[in-house]
Design an enzyme around this catalytic site. Structure first.
Site, PDB file in Angstrom:
ATOM      1  N   GLU A  56       0.687   6.772  -6.505  1.00  0.00           N
ATOM      2  CA  GLU A  56      -0.443   7.732  -6.516  1.00  0.00           C
ATOM      3  C   GLU A  56       0.087   9.181  -6.538  1.00  0.00           C
ATOM      4  OE1 GLU A  56      -3.756   6.727  -3.688  1.00  0.00           O
ATOM      5  OE2 GLU A  56      -3.232   8.640  -2.792  1.00  0.00           O
TER       6      GLU A  56
ATOM      7  N   LYS B  14       0.843  -1.208   0.000  1.00  0.00           N
ATOM      8  CA  LYS B  14       0.000   0.000   0.000  1.00  0.00           C
ATOM      9  C   LYS B  14       0.878   1.258   0.000  1.00  0.00           C
ATOM     10  CE  LYS B  14      -3.861   2.357   0.243  1.00  0.00           C
ATOM     11  NZ  LYS B  14      -3.720   3.563   0.940  1.00  0.00           N
TER      12      LYS B  14
HETATM   13  O1  LIG Z   1      -5.579   4.401  -1.928  1.00  0.00           O
HETATM   14  C1  LIG Z   1      -6.260   5.208  -1.318  1.00  0.00           C
HETATM   15  O2  LIG Z   1      -7.457   5.059  -1.065  1.00  0.00           O
HETATM   16  C2  LIG Z   1      -5.600   6.458  -0.824  1.00  0.00           C
HETATM   17  O3  LIG Z   1      -4.229   6.393  -1.059  1.00  0.00           O
HETATM   18  C3  LIG Z   1      -5.869   6.674   0.649  1.00  0.00           C
HETATM   19  O4  LIG Z   1      -5.188   5.695   1.385  1.00  0.00           O
HETATM   20  C4  LIG Z   1      -5.598   8.068   1.151  1.00  0.00           C
HETATM   21  O5  LIG Z   1      -6.381   8.987   0.464  1.00  0.00           O
HETATM   22  C5  LIG Z   1      -4.140   8.428   1.126  1.00  0.00           C
HETATM   23  O6  LIG Z   1      -3.563   7.840   2.249  1.00  0.00           O
HETATM   24  C6  LIG Z   1      -3.845   9.899   1.147  1.00  0.00           C
HETATM   25  O7  LIG Z   1      -2.465  10.004   1.310  1.00  0.00           O
HETATM   26  P1  LIG Z   1      -1.724  11.373   1.441  1.00  0.00           P
HETATM   27  O8  LIG Z   1      -2.444  12.133   2.532  1.00  0.00           O
HETATM   28  O9  LIG Z   1      -0.335  11.046   1.827  1.00  0.00           O
HETATM   29  O10 LIG Z   1      -1.863  12.051   0.121  1.00  0.00           O
END
Ligand SMILES: O=C(O)[C@H](O)[C@@H](O)[C@H](O)[C@H](O)COP(=O)(O)O
Length: 290
Positions: free
Chosen positions: A170, A163
């Protein structure tokens, strides 16, 4: 099957609904009494038949305290699942602590955000096969309906590690779309930037769910005029870069996108002030003053 669920915020609350819709019996606990099914962790443990499975879905900072509290009311043969965004390196020590009490541990990276309730959650799981097998009915209800969206990635820690890498990607993907958006907005030629983004949603090489969401944001606010560029982070990007340094893996894009978030929080850049000062010092170049 029965599941205890601790933490009923944006993620946990929606997961409870998705699991109930699939016919599972979920007993939820949250400090907010209005949404909680029970008044305490002890109450939650009492409502579940042994061997129990309890999924923890709390913000990363309070996970260990929550798990330790939970361990006091659980016993031999029970399993704790951490589905929050914990750092992968916290998993093995946790599993060891719980193992001494006869309690199993699984770590799960959960992706999908507020859309997961309707679309399903991407699940990246770490842990022993016997524990994962026991939880399969729950994983099957949470995952998307299609062929993909679930992986048993490896032993304890592998779920959160996957993850973490997912989130690093991401960061990089979002930043690439963002830069393309900025360049088109700055250009003299493209007069319909939201239209170009929308058109890319089908047929193009760069179509994706993140692009769909950018289009959605531009439908709501075509120039993103309501937003500030100040961008937070909650740790996963930093951990990804930490790992890249440890393993000497060149994560150019992900690191740059993390640093862009740091830069977004500065009113003025101390580093660029120093560059400006040095140009003036060695070359007598004009500087912009405040
Ligand atoms: O896959 C997901 O659903 C996202 O990644 C989720 O886990 C969350 O929105 C992030 O943790 C935001 O991460 P940041 O705050 O570091 O951008």
């Amino acid at each position: 099957m029965q599941l205890g669920l601790v933490g009923l915020g944006r993620m946990g609350g929606n997961m409870r609904e998705r699991l109930r819709s699939a016919g599972h019996e979920v007993v939820g606990f949250d400090h907010n009494a209005q949404i909680s099914d029970v008044t305490s962790l002890a109450g939650l443990a009492e409502k579940l038949e042994s061997p129990r499975a309890v999924w923890v879905m709390v913000p990363a900072g309070v996970t260990d305290a929550t798990i330790d509290e939970l361990a006091e009311v659980l016993g031999e043969g029970d399993i704790i699942i951490d589905g929050g965004n914990s750092r992968f390196s916290d998993d093995a020590p946790r599993a060891e602590r719980l193992n001494e009490l006869g309690i199993g541990y699984i770590d799960v990276g959960v992706s999908g955000g507020v859309w997961g309730r309707q679309n399903g959650y991407g699940l990246m799981v770490g842990g022993a096969q016997e524990h994962v097998d026991r939880l399969m009915p729950i994983f099957n209800a949470l995952k998307p309906e299609g062929e993909f969206g679930f992986v048993h990635a490896g032993p304890v820690g592998a779920g959160h590690y996957s993850k973490m890498v997912h989130n690093g990607i991401e960061y990089g993907l979002m930043h690439a779309y963002a830069e393309g958006y900025e360049l088109m907005a700055a250009s003299e030629l493209v007069t319909n930037v939201p239209g170009v983004i929308k058109s890319w949603r089908e047929g193009t090489v760069v179509r994706s769910w993140l692009l769909d969401l950018l289009d959605r944001a531009l439908d709501e606010d075509p120039e993103l005029a309501e937003l500030s560029g100040y961008t937070e982070d909650t740790g996963e990007g930093r951990w990804t870069v930490d790992e890249a340094v440890r393993l000497a893996v060149p994560l150019n894009v992900i690191t740059a996108s993390l640093f862009a978030r740091f830069a977004s929080r500065q009113d003025d850049s101390p580093a660029m002030k120093a560059v400006s000062a040095l140009r003036q010092q060695f070359g007598g170049h004009a500087v912009h003053k405040r």
